[in-house]
Motif scaffolding. Structure first.
Motif, PDB file in Angstrom:
ATOM      1  N   PHE A  21       0.747  -1.199   0.067  1.00  0.00           N
ATOM      2  CA  PHE A  21       0.187   0.061  -0.038  1.00  0.00           C
ATOM      3  C   PHE A  21       0.790   1.243  -0.011  1.00  0.00           C
ATOM      4  O   PHE A  21       0.451   2.387  -0.193  1.00  0.00           O
ATOM      5  N   LEU A  22       2.186   1.085   0.132  1.00  0.00           N
ATOM      6  CA  LEU A  22       2.812   2.334   0.162  1.00  0.00           C
ATOM      7  C   LEU A  22       3.559   2.666  -1.299  1.00  0.00           C
ATOM      8  O   LEU A  22       3.445   1.792  -2.421  1.00  0.00           O
ATOM      9  N   SER A 129       1.669  12.033  -2.278  1.00  0.00           N
ATOM     10  CA  SER A 129       0.903  10.922  -1.555  1.00  0.00           C
ATOM     11  C   SER A 129       1.018  11.292   0.012  1.00  0.00           C
ATOM     12  O   SER A 129       0.360  10.641   0.634  1.00  0.00           O
ATOM     13  N   THR A 130       2.021  12.139   0.374  1.00  0.00           N
ATOM     14  CA  THR A 130       2.305  12.172   1.769  1.00  0.00           C
ATOM     15  C   THR A 130       1.359  12.884   2.450  1.00  0.00           C
ATOM     16  O   THR A 130       1.089  12.602   3.511  1.00  0.00           O
ATOM     17  N   GLY A 132      -2.104  13.167   2.324  1.00  0.00           N
ATOM     18  CA  GLY A 132      -3.020  12.426   2.513  1.00  0.00           C
ATOM     19  C   GLY A 132      -3.225  11.258   1.864  1.00  0.00           C
ATOM     20  O   GLY A 132      -2.550  10.822   1.144  1.00  0.00           O
ATOM     21  N   SER A 133      -4.180  10.391   2.494  1.00  0.00           N
ATOM     22  CA  SER A 133      -4.203   8.848   1.860  1.00  0.00           C
ATOM     23  C   SER A 133      -5.166   8.976   0.535  1.00  0.00           C
ATOM     24  O   SER A 133      -5.272   7.862   0.115  1.00  0.00           O
ATOM     25  N   TRP A 136      -4.444   7.934  -3.581  1.00  0.00           N
ATOM     26  CA  TRP A 136      -4.385   6.513  -4.159  1.00  0.00           C
ATOM     27  C   TRP A 136      -4.784   5.500  -2.973  1.00  0.00           C
ATOM     28  O   TRP A 136      -5.107   4.300  -3.513  1.00  0.00           O
ATOM     29  N   CYS A 137      -4.669   5.580  -2.046  1.00  0.00           N
ATOM     30  CA  CYS A 137      -4.663   4.858  -1.004  1.00  0.00           C
ATOM     31  C   CYS A 137      -5.873   4.637  -0.460  1.00  0.00           C
ATOM     32  O   CYS A 137      -6.303   3.879   0.445  1.00  0.00           O
ATOM     33  N   ALA A 138      -6.740   5.359  -1.092  1.00  0.00           N
ATOM     34  CA  ALA A 138      -8.202   5.130  -0.699  1.00  0.00           C
ATOM     35  C   ALA A 138      -8.871   3.657  -1.131  1.00  0.00           C
ATOM     36  O   ALA A 138      -8.200   3.069  -1.608  1.00  0.00           O
ATOM     37  N   HIS A 139      -9.818   3.581  -0.970  1.00  0.00           N
ATOM     38  CA  HIS A 139     -10.684   2.462  -1.048  1.00  0.00           C
ATOM     39  C   HIS A 139     -10.286   1.923  -2.601  1.00  0.00           C
ATOM     40  O   HIS A 139     -10.547   2.765  -3.451  1.00  0.00           O
TER      41      HIS A 139
ATOM     42  N   GLU B  96     -17.085   3.499   4.220  1.00  0.00           N
ATOM     43  CA  GLU B  96     -15.805   3.999   4.439  1.00  0.00           C
ATOM     44  C   GLU B  96     -15.608   4.772   5.780  1.00  0.00           C
ATOM     45  O   GLU B  96     -14.608   4.600   6.350  1.00  0.00           O
ATOM     46  N   LYS B 131      -3.763  -1.298   5.250  1.00  0.00           N
ATOM     47  CA  LYS B 131      -3.454   0.071   4.800  1.00  0.00           C
ATOM     48  C   LYS B 131      -3.464   1.077   6.135  1.00  0.00           C
ATOM     49  O   LYS B 131      -2.603   2.035   5.963  1.00  0.00           O
ATOM     50  N   ALA B 134       0.180   0.657   6.693  1.00  0.00           N
ATOM     51  CA  ALA B 134       1.061   1.770   5.916  1.00  0.00           C
ATOM     52  C   ALA B 134       0.893   2.924   6.146  1.00  0.00           C
ATOM     53  O   ALA B 134       1.885   3.726   6.099  1.00  0.00           O
ATOM     54  N   ASP B 135      -0.081   3.506   6.445  1.00  0.00           N
ATOM     55  CA  ASP B 135      -0.405   4.985   6.664  1.00  0.00           C
ATOM     56  C   ASP B 135       0.655   5.343   7.646  1.00  0.00           C
ATOM     57  O   ASP B 135       1.193   6.461   7.857  1.00  0.00           O
ATOM     58  N   LYS B 138       4.132   5.643   6.147  1.00  0.00           N
ATOM     59  CA  LYS B 138       4.097   6.596   5.024  1.00  0.00           C
ATOM     60  C   LYS B 138       4.849   7.939   5.308  1.00  0.00           C
ATOM     61  O   LYS B 138       4.626   8.465   6.218  1.00  0.00           O
ATOM     62  N   GLY B 139       5.970   8.060   4.485  1.00  0.00           N
ATOM     63  CA  GLY B 139       6.683   9.430   4.382  1.00  0.00           C
ATOM     64  C   GLY B 139       7.475   9.853   5.805  1.00  0.00           C
ATOM     65  O   GLY B 139       7.687  10.825   6.142  1.00  0.00           O
TER      66      GLY B 139
END
Lengths: 561, 174
Positions: A21-22, A129-130, A132-133, A136-139, B96, B131, B134-135, B138-139
């Motif tokens: 997911f990254l 992408s840093t 917010g999610s 592309w990381c949305a559903h 969601e 996910k 992963a969040d 991330k970064g």
């Protein structure tokens, strides 16, 4: 006692799943975390390269990918990645990108989402992408629409070089904002690939090919305007071709196609150019066919007589004009309301269409203009030409639709609107074209060659056209279609009877009343013959009249006795 | 992990199954919800888990299982009708929102969830928690990630190794 690092002792596949997911950059950075994380990213089922569309970002990605290649070349990792060359047409000359491959089968299985889930995305997003999610990381499934917002057209575009993608496990391939050169879309070496999404891309590939592909979605992309992209996707189920420019693709048959959604610019799918403008027949088997094409375009294409693409068009003389007015004989007589209704319905929004000039001709001959409605008509309007089991074959052959030149050779002609009877349909087609093709004497030889060499090829196209319009009409004008089918049913019956008659007597029916369903066809409206003398009763007593001019083909070809 | 069950053949619309967590707490849920788990699905299809005898889940404790079932019950209707096709935008937004809140939890619970989702093979939940993690990654810089994920402080050797690696992978940080 130190804190327990719970994430590192997660079962196999979990960390790989997390890394999928990254972005590729973030995934690679985890290699530094600890010894246990060293090669986790190499087993991740998905590697996403995400960056901005600007020059700098493209350079960064290229650079990054170059390093990935280095690591791979140094043999630091076993071979879960396969390089695909990526050329950037803006800044750095080239780089190489790797496609995600889930590595060994064991790894694929451990990735536990599905048996081998693998997504390779190349999404140059505007926002990094840093933040917010959302980008592309949305559903995964729901965010397809959201993503478009983040992609924008720019002159700087990544290019994927002419190198084939070879990966065993790739299931879904998403490309956005990249340029694909020839060969990249030849995905025949990706046996697991099911879904291909292309958005905002520049496609200069000659062929899109992938036997396993099920879903193809091409949105807002640019195809070559120089040639038709061949699309060979036999297993395709859904096709979405939305707002693409460039020339229409040549679709090869897709047996299992169920949904086809085509929203296209005028010039690409249904244009005036008969070759370019054909709605691919491959689409017509779709159970759900959505076309978004302006109506006047359809009308125009409707009146396209495909067969004449290769033939010269001449300014119509007075007689020709008269002659051509009877082109819609079946509709003009008996069912005249249907005929005109159809024209009106289809031409409703194309009011200017009647004045459209028809400018077509073979390359060797001068192109001239003719009013659209004055073109002659050699097109199969009858079911017998393309629907099986309508007519028995008269000469003991297997019953089969007449869709090739060979069929035409065996199919006896019947009296046409001028009362002429040709030996076979072959002669009829050539003869009909011949009339139309009467050009200046200096082009005679060329014209003759054209007629006899090109016709055989054209029959197939003609049938195609007929099938096309049959289905188009069924979808667009169901009532008219129904009426026409009913009418054609009667005609077919009568035709069948007439062939029996002709077989037994060896002659065409002399009295049109014998086959009332054929009446409108056998007795055309009065018209002026090429000689200028009104011919009142062609159908009834003058069926086998001699051809009016000396170079007509039926004249030079002996009829079978 | 799922014990073999005697099939009772009761396939009613709202069939209930009983799940037993590692600390012997019994949870009764609809079969449709429990079937989100690939592991349980087969057992349930065989007719297990009904009536008095439940399906023992020795790897999942009751707190985690209740959390998992909360997810399953919420997602079961959507999964039943094939997900996207029938779901309206509102439904999806609602799901969601639920998902976002669902993973807003303590890290230890999150890891339990990961393990449970992995063991029970609940696809949606696996992705959801992955996910989330992963969040968290991330970064961030490696040290930040280590801190976030609760790694133990690096020993001097580890630190040296990390530094060496940082040099080697400097290009990934540009």
């Amino acid at each position: 006692m130190a804190k327990i690092d719970r994430i590192s002792i997660l079962p196999n596949g979990v960390r790989e799943h997390i890394l999928s997911f990254l972005t590729a950059q973030d995934a690679v950075r985890t290699t530094v975390l600890a010894r246990r994380w060293r090669d986790v990213w190499t087993r991740s089922p998905s590697l996403r390269f995400i960056g901005d569309m600007d020059r700098e970002s493209v350079g960064r990605i290229s650079n990054f990918v170059d390093h990935l290649l280095d690591v791979r070349l140094r043999g630091a990792f076993p071979a879960p990645w396969i390089p695909v060359r990526l050329t950037s047409i803006c800044s750095t000359p080239s780089a190489t990108i790797w496609t995600g491959k889930t590595g060994t089968k064991a790894a694929a299985k451990c990735c536990f989402v599905s048996s081998a889930m693998s997504i390779w995305s190349l999404w140059p997003t505007r926002r990094r992408s840093t933040g917010g999610s959302s980008a592309w990381c949305a559903h995964e499934s729901a965010s397809a629409c959201d993503r478009i917002d983040h992609i924008y057209r720019d002159h700087s575009i990544l290019g994927l070089a002419d190198q084939r993608l070879v990966t065993e496990h790739l299931i879904q391939l998403e490309l956005a904002g990249v340029r694909m050169f020839d060969g990249f879309l030849d995905l025949s070496r990706c046996p697991a690939l099911l879904e291909l999404k292309i958005e905002n891309c520049l496609v200069t590939a000659e062929k899109i090919q992938c036997p396993s592909l099920r879903h193809l979605s091409i949105i807002d992309s640019n195809f070559s305007s120089g040639y038709h992209t061949k699309v060979s996707l036999p297993g395709l189920i859904t096709l979405r071709w939305i707002q693409c420019s460039g020339m229409a693709p040549l679709l090869e048959p897709m047996q299992s196609l169920t949904t086809a959604i085509v929203t296209s610019e005028l010039t690409s799918w249904l244009s005036e150019d008969p070759v370019d403008g054909m709605l691919p027949y491959a689409l017509l088997d779709a159970t759900e066919l959505k076309l978004s094409v302006p109506r006047d375009m359809i009308r125009y294409s409707k009146t396209t007589v495909f067969i004449f693409y290769f033939f010269a068009v001449h300014e119509s003389s007075e007689q020709e004009e008269q002659q051509q007015q009877s082109e819609e004989v079946p509709f003009a007589h008996g069912l005249d309301k249907v005929g005109s209704g159809e024209e009106e319905a289809l031409g409703a929004s194309g009011s200017g269409g009647l004045q459209t000039m028809w400018q077509r001709g073979p390359p060797q001959l001068p192109k001239r203009l003719i009013l659209v409605e004055k073109r002659p008509l050699v097109r199969p309007t009858w079911k017998k030409f393309f629907v099986q089991e309508t007519l028995p074959w008269p000469f003991g052959m297997n019953q089969e639709p007449a869709y090739t030149w060979e069929h035409y050779k065996h199919f006896p002609d019947f009296p046409d609107r001028e009362g002429r009877v040709f030996a076979t349909l072959v002669y009829w087609v050539v003869g009909e074209l011949w009339d139309f093709f009467r050009v200046e004497p200096e082009y005679m030889e060329q014209a003759r060659n054209q007629a006899y060499n090109t016709c055989p090829k054209l029959i197939t196209d003609m049938i195609y056209e007929a099938q096309l319009w049959d289905k188009m009409e069924a979808k667009l004008e169901p009532k008219i279609h129904e009426e026409r089918l009913r009418w054609e049913g009667i005609m077919a019956q009568q035709m069948s009877a007439m062939f029996t008659y002709m077989q037994s007597t060896g002659a065409p029916p002399l009295h049109p009343g014998l086959f009332p369903g054929l009446h409108p066809f056998l007795v055309p409206p009065p018209y002026v013959t090429p000689q200028g003398t009104p011919n009142q009763s062609v159908g009834s007593n003058n069926l086998t009249t001699s051809p009016p001019n000396a170079w007509s083909p039926w004249h030079t070809h002996p009829r079978p006795s | 992990m799922a014990a073999p069950e005697s099939g009772d053949g009761n396939n009613g619309a709202a069939r209930m199954v009983t799940l037993i967590s590692s600390d012997n707490t019994r949870f009764e849920v609809e079969a449709a919800a429990a079937s989100l788990s690939q592991t349980l699905q087969l057992t349930i299809l065989d007719g297990g888990g009904g009536g008095g005898d439940g399906i023992p889940l020795p790897n999942v404790d009751s707190a985690t299982l209740s959390k998992v079932l909360e997810y399953c019950i919420k997602h079961a209707p959507a999964a039943a009708n094939g997900g996207a096709p029938n779901a309206t935008a509102v439904d999806r937004a609602e799901l969601e929102r639920f998902d976002n809140e669902f993973v807003n939890i303590d890290q230890s619970v999150l890891y339990s969830l990961i393990m449970a989702a992995h063991n029970l093979e609940i696809e949606g939940l696996q992705s959801l928690v992955a996910k989330k993690v992963a969040d968290m990654i991330k970064g961030k810089s490696p040290m930040e990630i280590r801190r976030t994920l609760g790694f133990p402080d690096p020993t001097p050797e580890e630190q040296a190794e990390m530094n060496a690696h940082m040099l080697e992978y400097g290009w990934a940080y540009e």
